[in-house]
Write a protein that holds these residues in place. Structure first.
Motif, PDB file in Angstrom:
ATOM      1  N   ALA A  31       0.687  -1.310   0.025  1.00 15.49           N
ATOM      2  CA  ALA A  31      -0.009  -0.084   0.062  1.00 15.49           C
ATOM      3  C   ALA A  31       0.973   1.277  -0.080  1.00 15.49           C
ATOM      4  N   VAL A  32       1.976   1.264   0.828  1.00 18.87           N
ATOM      5  CA  VAL A  32       2.884   2.399   0.964  1.00 18.87           C
ATOM      6  C   VAL A  32       3.366   2.554  -0.489  1.00 18.87           C
ATOM      7  N   LEU A 475       2.176  -6.297  16.366  1.00 19.86           N
ATOM      8  CA  LEU A 475       1.567  -6.133  15.151  1.00 19.86           C
ATOM      9  C   LEU A 475       1.335  -4.401  14.945  1.00 19.86           C
ATOM     10  N   LEU A 476       1.196  -3.766  15.947  1.00 16.39           N
ATOM     11  CA  LEU A 476       1.142  -2.480  15.704  1.00 16.39           C
ATOM     12  C   LEU A 476       2.362  -1.703  15.390  1.00 16.39           C
ATOM     13  N   THR A 477       3.231  -2.141  16.011  1.00 11.50           N
ATOM     14  CA  THR A 477       4.789  -1.585  15.575  1.00 11.50           C
ATOM     15  C   THR A 477       5.001  -1.752  14.040  1.00 11.50           C
ATOM     16  N   VAL A 478       5.015  -3.200  13.865  1.00  7.16           N
ATOM     17  CA  VAL A 478       5.195  -3.265  12.366  1.00  7.16           C
ATOM     18  C   VAL A 478       4.257  -2.682  11.523  1.00  7.16           C
ATOM     19  N   VAL A 482       6.682   0.054   9.775  1.00 10.34           N
ATOM     20  CA  VAL A 482       7.187  -0.084   8.223  1.00 10.34           C
ATOM     21  C   VAL A 482       6.771   0.925   7.382  1.00 10.34           C
ATOM     22  N   PRO A 483       5.427   1.171   7.453  1.00  5.83           N
ATOM     23  CA  PRO A 483       5.200   2.263   6.225  1.00  5.83           C
ATOM     24  C   PRO A 483       5.709   3.691   6.698  1.00  5.83           C
ATOM     25  N   ALA A 484       6.014   4.054   8.003  1.00  2.00           N
ATOM     26  CA  ALA A 484       6.601   5.169   8.387  1.00  2.00           C
ATOM     27  C   ALA A 484       8.214   5.112   7.951  1.00  2.00           C
ATOM     28  N   ALA A 485       8.781   3.989   8.081  1.00  4.50           N
ATOM     29  CA  ALA A 485      10.077   3.784   7.561  1.00  4.50           C
ATOM     30  C   ALA A 485      10.251   3.950   6.027  1.00  4.50           C
TER      31      ALA A 485
END
Length: 509
Positions: A31-32, A475-478, A482-485
């Motif tokens: 999606a990102v 799950l929230l962290t990933v 991941v999209p933020a990174a």
């Protein structure tokens, strides 16, 4: 069978957090990528390569290169470094042009330009021209610019080739015409220099030589006759003092003396000198000789007159002899010249033949060049009027209404499908590597014994709460990290599309 399905489903539920983790990572990444990759617009133009409007059997163009060959030449001209830099800067293809080197601009432009050519050997065919850009207007502008250049290059190539062909044959005709004139001058100079020893006059000179030989024989006969006549005239004059031997003009005594001399000569043949008849004839001859001598002494004046006539005749005969001798000398000189020219004629024939063959070869080349010049003029006229093979525009590039790529829905769907597949694969791999005993059947298969009963492992409520909390936190962290990174890398380090392009280049895709 139903028990196995339930068992595997329970295993899936126990490993669901792994599946969910992988699924979230892949789907979020897709999606990102789908929404961070910049849109690429592709405007496309279509051209048609048309066959010559005038049939080749009536009049053909001098441009023999096929459509595919000309289009490849045009393509290479369009993709030159100078032309690509000019297009990029003139149409502002790269907003960050100040940060890019010329090599990067050229490489990027070559990757964006797409020219689809017809197959080799086709006289007609479609040509597609397109350009990928982050702006729809820029894509259409660059595509139309390329379209214009293709049309101009095609006309320039064809007219240049036909013009060069025409110039070449014009120069060739002028050169051959000058060489023909020079060769003609050489032949004329050779003929003037050897005008008396040319092959075409050989038969005449041989006939002339034979006639002069006959004339020489005739002169020799006339000279012999004149010399004999002169000798007889001199002898006659010295013996008789006369200029002729005519019996009627002699005095009676001289005629009688000549008769007695002849009779005496005949008698001496038959009789001896002491014969009375011979002595009688001699006495009579002696008496007549005295009489004739007296007569000659009495005609001294007449002898002087005869001497003058004698000199005239001798002078006339000598003049004729001298004239004939001069004529003979002239004839012999002419014969010598004729023999010399006849002997040199074969050599002159060879030299003249070489000159004439060179002239004929030049004439043949000139004729062929003249025919080619006529064809070149026709071909140049055909190209000037655009009646030969040409490229016409079927459809110009228009501003695209939507981006050509990326296909965001497809990328998101790919991320979701990839996440599901990777999640299922991870669960399958974990279970494949796990050798723990979970069912009574595993005890029977592993130990060969049949248990009476089995007790499952039971977690406390606190353990269950902690486990689900940990899973949710991961799950929230990933899912957020991941999209933020990816977004951070896209904004501050390198755009995602460039990272993908470099990865494809390193992978050789």
């Amino acid at each position: 069978m139903i028990a196995d399905i339930k068992f595997y489903f329970s295993l899936f539920l126990r490993r669901f957090h792994y599946f969910l983790l992988v699924f979230i990572i892949c789907a979020t990444t897709g999606a990102v990528l789908a929404f961070t990759m910049p849109p690429v617009y592709r405007a496309q133009a279509r051209l048609l390569v048309e066959s010559p409007q005038i049939p080749d059997d009536l009049a053909s163009s001098t441009v023999r290169a096929g459509a595919s060959e000309l289009l490849r030449i045009i393509e290479q001209r369009l993709l030159t470094r100078a032309n690509l830099l000019d297009i990029a800067r003139r149409l502002a293809v790269h907003p960050e042009v100040s940060e890019m080197s010329a090599d990067d601009i050229v490489e990027d432009m070559r990757e964006r330009i797409i020219i689809s050519l017809p197959l080799d050997g086709q006289t007609t065919g479609l040509v597609f021209v397109s350009f990928d850009a982050q702006s729809a207007e820029t894509s259409a502008a660059v595509t139309n610019d390329l379209l214009t250049q293709i049309l101009q290059q095609n006309v320039e190539l064809r007219t240049t080739v036909s013009g060069q062909t025409l110039d070449f044959f014009e120069q060739e005709v002028d050169r051959l015409d000058a060489e023909l004139a020079e060769q003609d001058a050489r032949i004329l100079e050779f003929k003037l220099e050897h005008s008396d020893a040319l092959p075409e006059s050989l038969d005449y000179r041989r006939t002339r030589l034979a006639a002069l030989q006959e004339r020489t024989l005739q002169i020799n006969r006339e000279l012999a006759a004149l010399r004999d006549r002169r000798g007889r005239l001199v002898e006659l004059f010295e013996q008789t003092g006369r200029l002729d031997l005519n019996e009627a003009s002699l005095p009676p005594e001289q005629r009688q003396l000549r008769e007695l001399q002849e009779e005496l000569a005949s008698a001496l043949v038959i009789y001896s000198p002491s014969n009375p008849r011979v002595r009688n004839l001699r006495a009579r001859v002696a008496a007549l000789e005295d009489i004739v001598a007296g007569q000659l002494e009495g005609t001294a004046g007449r002898r002087a007159e005869l001497l003058t006539a004698y000199d005239l005749q001798i002078s006339d005969i000598d003049g004729q002899i001298s004239f004939l001798a001069e004529q003979k000398d002239l004839v012999e000189i002419e014969m010598q010249d004729l023999r010399q020219t006849i002997n040199t004629t074969p050599q002159n024939a060879l030299a003249l033949g070489t000159l004439e063959r060179d002239y004929e070869n030049l004439q043949a080349q000139f004729n062929r060049a003249s025919e080619s010049l006529s064809e070149a003029r026709t071909g140049d006229r055909i190209e000037a009027l655009s009646k030969g093979q040409r490229i016409v525009v079927i459809e110009q590039a228009t501003v695209p209404s939507g981006p050509f790529r990326p296909n965001r829905k497809l990328i998101v769907a790919g991320g979701v499908a990839g996440g599901m597949g990777a999640g299922f694969g991870l669960i399958f791999l974990l279970e494949l590597l796990n050798r723990a005993i979970r069912r009574p059947v595993d005890i029977t298969k592993g130990l060969g014994i049949k248990p009476f009963a089995t007790l499952p492992y039971t977690r406390t409520s606190g353990q269950k709460t902690m486990r689900w909390f940990t899973i949710l936190l991961v799950l929230l962290t990933v899912g957020l990290g991941v999209p933020a990174a990816i977004y951070y890398v896209h904004l501050n380090i390198m755009p995602v599309d460039q990272i993908i392009e470099r990865a494809r280049e390193m992978a050789g895709i």
